[in-house]
Design an enzyme around this catalytic site. Structure first.
Site, PDB file in Angstrom:
ATOM      1  N   LYS A  92       0.835  -1.200   0.000  1.00 16.18           N
ATOM      2  CA  LYS A  92       0.000   0.000   0.000  1.00 16.18           C
ATOM      3  C   LYS A  92       0.873   1.254   0.000  1.00 16.18           C
ATOM      4  O   LYS A  92       0.580   2.221  -0.702  1.00 16.18           O
ATOM      5  CB  LYS A  92      -0.959  -0.011   1.190  1.00 16.18           C
ATOM      6  N   LYS A 150      -6.497  -9.725 -12.704  1.00 15.09           N
ATOM      7  CA  LYS A 150      -7.333 -10.082 -11.547  1.00 15.09           C
ATOM      8  C   LYS A 150      -8.426  -9.025 -11.388  1.00 15.09           C
ATOM      9  O   LYS A 150      -8.142  -7.826 -11.461  1.00 15.09           O
ATOM     10  CB  LYS A 150      -6.457 -10.099 -10.282  1.00 15.09           C
ATOM     11  N   LYS A 181     -11.452  -3.800  -7.570  1.00 16.05           N
ATOM     12  CA  LYS A 181     -12.014  -2.456  -7.734  1.00 16.05           C
ATOM     13  C   LYS A 181     -10.899  -1.442  -8.003  1.00 16.05           C
ATOM     14  O   LYS A 181     -11.127  -0.458  -8.682  1.00 16.05           O
ATOM     15  CB  LYS A 181     -12.909  -2.047  -6.575  1.00 16.05           C
TER      16      LYS A 181
HETATM   17  P1  ADP Z   1     -10.481  -5.650  -4.301  1.00 25.76           P
HETATM   18  O1  ADP Z   1      -9.277  -6.283  -4.949  1.00 25.76           O
HETATM   19  O2  ADP Z   1     -11.590  -5.432  -5.266  1.00 25.76           O
HETATM   20  O3  ADP Z   1     -10.109  -4.382  -3.533  1.00 25.76           O
HETATM   21  P2  ADP Z   1     -10.564  -6.853  -1.712  1.00 25.76           P
HETATM   22  O4  ADP Z   1      -9.066  -6.845  -1.647  1.00 25.76           O
HETATM   23  O5  ADP Z   1     -11.333  -5.893  -0.844  1.00 25.76           O
HETATM   24  O6  ADP Z   1     -11.012  -6.683  -3.238  1.00 25.76           O
HETATM   25  O7  ADP Z   1     -11.032  -8.343  -1.419  1.00 25.76           O
HETATM   26  C1  ADP Z   1     -12.111  -8.728  -0.598  1.00 25.76           C
HETATM   27  C2  ADP Z   1     -12.204 -10.249  -0.640  1.00 25.76           C
HETATM   28  O8  ADP Z   1     -12.528 -10.709  -1.966  1.00 25.76           O
HETATM   29  C3  ADP Z   1     -10.887 -10.939  -0.271  1.00 25.76           C
HETATM   30  O9  ADP Z   1     -11.187 -12.081   0.513  1.00 25.76           O
HETATM   31  C4  ADP Z   1     -10.282 -11.348  -1.607  1.00 25.76           C
HETATM   32  O10 ADP Z   1      -9.469 -12.499  -1.491  1.00 25.76           O
HETATM   33  C5  ADP Z   1     -11.524 -11.618  -2.470  1.00 25.76           C
HETATM   34  N1  ADP Z   1     -11.265 -11.258  -3.887  1.00 25.76           N
HETATM   35  C6  ADP Z   1     -11.094 -10.015  -4.380  1.00 25.76           C
HETATM   36  N2  ADP Z   1     -10.882 -10.037  -5.719  1.00 25.76           N
HETATM   37  C7  ADP Z   1     -10.922 -11.326  -6.088  1.00 25.76           C
HETATM   38  C8  ADP Z   1     -10.772 -12.021  -7.343  1.00 25.76           C
HETATM   39  N3  ADP Z   1     -10.569 -11.354  -8.490  1.00 25.76           N
HETATM   40  N4  ADP Z   1     -10.868 -13.371  -7.357  1.00 25.76           N
HETATM   41  C9  ADP Z   1     -11.101 -14.060  -6.200  1.00 25.76           C
HETATM   42  N5  ADP Z   1     -11.242 -13.475  -4.983  1.00 25.76           N
HETATM   43  C10 ADP Z   1     -11.157 -12.130  -4.909  1.00 25.76           C
END
Ligand code: ADP
Ligand code: TRP
Length: 320
Positions: A110, A189, A192
C-alpha cells in the site's frame, strides 16, 4: 468450531469478491458457529469521507444479506459496534515487535502504491488480530493476500499466552486455495482498484455494456477459438454446470461462434444467478430498520465473547 471473517466496506462488491469470499462465507455458516463483520475501523485507513464510510458499510450489509448470509446462523455485525477490540489491540500492541509489522506485505504494497504511511495502516494487523482473538475464533477463512495477517495473529496470541497465561485460542487460517482468481473485463485479476469489475448488483443495460466490453482476442466469427485462454469462457465457468461448460468449449473449438454469442450466454447466466439476490436486495433496502436490527443483534452476540475475552486479558496483564 468457531469461524470468523471480516470484509472492508470499501467499494461496490464484484463477482471476484462473490466467488472469492462471499460464497465461501455463506457455505461456512453451515459448518460451525459463524461470525462475520464489516471492518469499518479498518476501512478508515483508506476511506476518510464520513458519508461514504456510512453508505458503503450499509451497502455491504445489504449485499451480504441479499447473497445469503442468514442472521440466524451467522452473527453479522459492524466492527465498530464491538469497540472492545480496541482495548485488546492495545494490549496486543505492547507485545508486537516493530519488525513483525514492518515485514507485512500488505502494508509495504500500500505504501509502495503511494498511500500515506499512517500509524493506522501500520498497526492494521494488530487490530485484525484483536478482531480474531476477541471471539477466540478457531478458523479464519481469508484470501491468500490476508494469510500473513493471520500468521501475525497467531504469533501475537502465542506471545501473549506465553507471557501472561492461556487467554487466547490460537486460530488457523483457512485459505481458499481452490477458489480461482476471477479475471476482470481486461483479463487482469478482477479488483475495484483496477476498474475492471463486473458488479454483482449491476443489471440491465449498464451490465450488458460491461459484459460486451470483456477483452477477447481478435479472431473472426468462423475461426476456431481456444476456451482455455478466453476471459469470457473463464467467467462463464463460474456460473455454468460441467455439461454447459463442455458444450460452450465445443462451440469455441468448432468455430462459427462469435465472442458476442459467448458474452450473451455469460450475461444470461449472471442474470439467472444474481437475479433473485437483486430482488432480495431491493426488498431489504426498503427495510433498513430490519438490517440495522440484524447488525445490532450480531454485535450483541459478538460482544458477549469480546467482553469475556477482554476481562480475562485485563486480569492476565494486571489491569485488574
Ligand atoms: P479488491 O481487490 O476489489 O479491492 P478486496 O481486496 O477488498 O477486493 O477483497 C475482498 C475479498 O474478496 C478478499 O477475501 C479477496 O481475497 C476476495 N477477492 C477479491 N478479488 C478477487 C478475485 N478477483 N478473485 C477471487 N477473490 C477475490
Ligand atoms: N483485512 C481483511 C481484508 O482486507 C479484513 C479483516 C479485518 C479481517 N479484520 C479481519 C478478515 C479479521 C478476517 C479476520 O480482507
Amino acid at each position: 468450531m468457531r469461524i470468523l471473517s471480516g470484509i472492508q466496506p470499501s467499494g461496490k462488491l464484484h463477482i471476484g469478491n462473490y466467488f472469492g469470499m462471499m460464497k465461501p462465507a455463506i457455505e461456512l455458516q453451515e459448518q460451525g458457529e459463524a461470525y462475520l463483520f464489516i471492518a469499518n475501523y479498518h476501512a478508515m485507513t483508506t476511506v476518510q469521507d464520513p458519508a461514504a464510510l456510512r453508505s458503503m458499510t450499509m451497502d455491504v450489509a445489504l449485499d451480504f444479506l441479499a447473497c445469503g448470509i442468514d442472521p440466524n446462523k451467522t452473527a453479522f455485525y459492524r466492527q465498530s459496534d464491538v469497540p472492545e477490540v480496541h482495548e485488546l489491540a492495545w494490549l496486543l500492541s505492547t507485545l508486537t515487535p516493530m519488525g513483525l509489522l514492518e515485514r507485512c506485505h500488505s502494508y509495504k504494497d500500500k505504501v509502495a502504491k503511494g498511500m500515506a504511511a499512517s500509524h493506522g495502516l501500520f498497526a492494521y494487523p494488530v487490530l485484525m488480530a484483536a478482531d480474531i482473538l476477541a471471539v477466540n475464533s478457531n478458523v479464519v477463512p481469508v484470501g491468500r493476500d490476508q494469510k500473513q495477517h493471520v500468521e501475525v495473529t497467531r504469533d501475537l496470541a502465542i506471545r501473549f499466552n506465553n507471557a501472561f497465561g492461556e487467554v487466547f485460542t490460537i486460530p488457523e487460517p483457512s485459505i481458499r486455495e481452490d477458489v480461482a482468481v476471477v479475471p476482470g473485463v481486461d483479463g487482469q485479476k478482477m479488483s475495484k482498484s483496477y476498474g475492471n469489475t463486473l458488479e454483482i448488483f449491476n443489471e440491465g443495460k449498464p451490465l450488458k455494456k460491461r459484459v460486451m466490453k470483456i477483452l477477447t482476442d481478435s479472431k473472426e466469427l468462423e475461426d476456431a477459438k481456444d476456451p482455455d485462454t478466453c476471459n469470457v469462457y473463464a467467467l462463464y465457468t463460474l456460473f455454468a454446470s460441467a455439461e454447459e461448460q463442455a458444450e460452450l468449449a465445443e462451440c469455441y473449438r468448432a468455430g462459427g461462434m462469435g465472442y458476442g454469442h459467448a458474452k450473451t450466454a455469460l450475461l444470461e447466466k449472471m442474470n439467472e444467478h444474481f437475479g433473485p439476490m437483486r430482488e432480495k436486495r431491493t426488498e431489504l433496502s426498503a427495510d433498513m430498520d430490519y438490517v440495522n436490527d440484524v447488525l445490532r443483534q450480531g454485535a450483541e452476540k459478538a460482544s458477549v465473547l469480546a467482553r469475556e475475552t477482554l476481562k480475562n486479558a485485563r486480569q492476565a496483564v494486571g489491569l485488574e
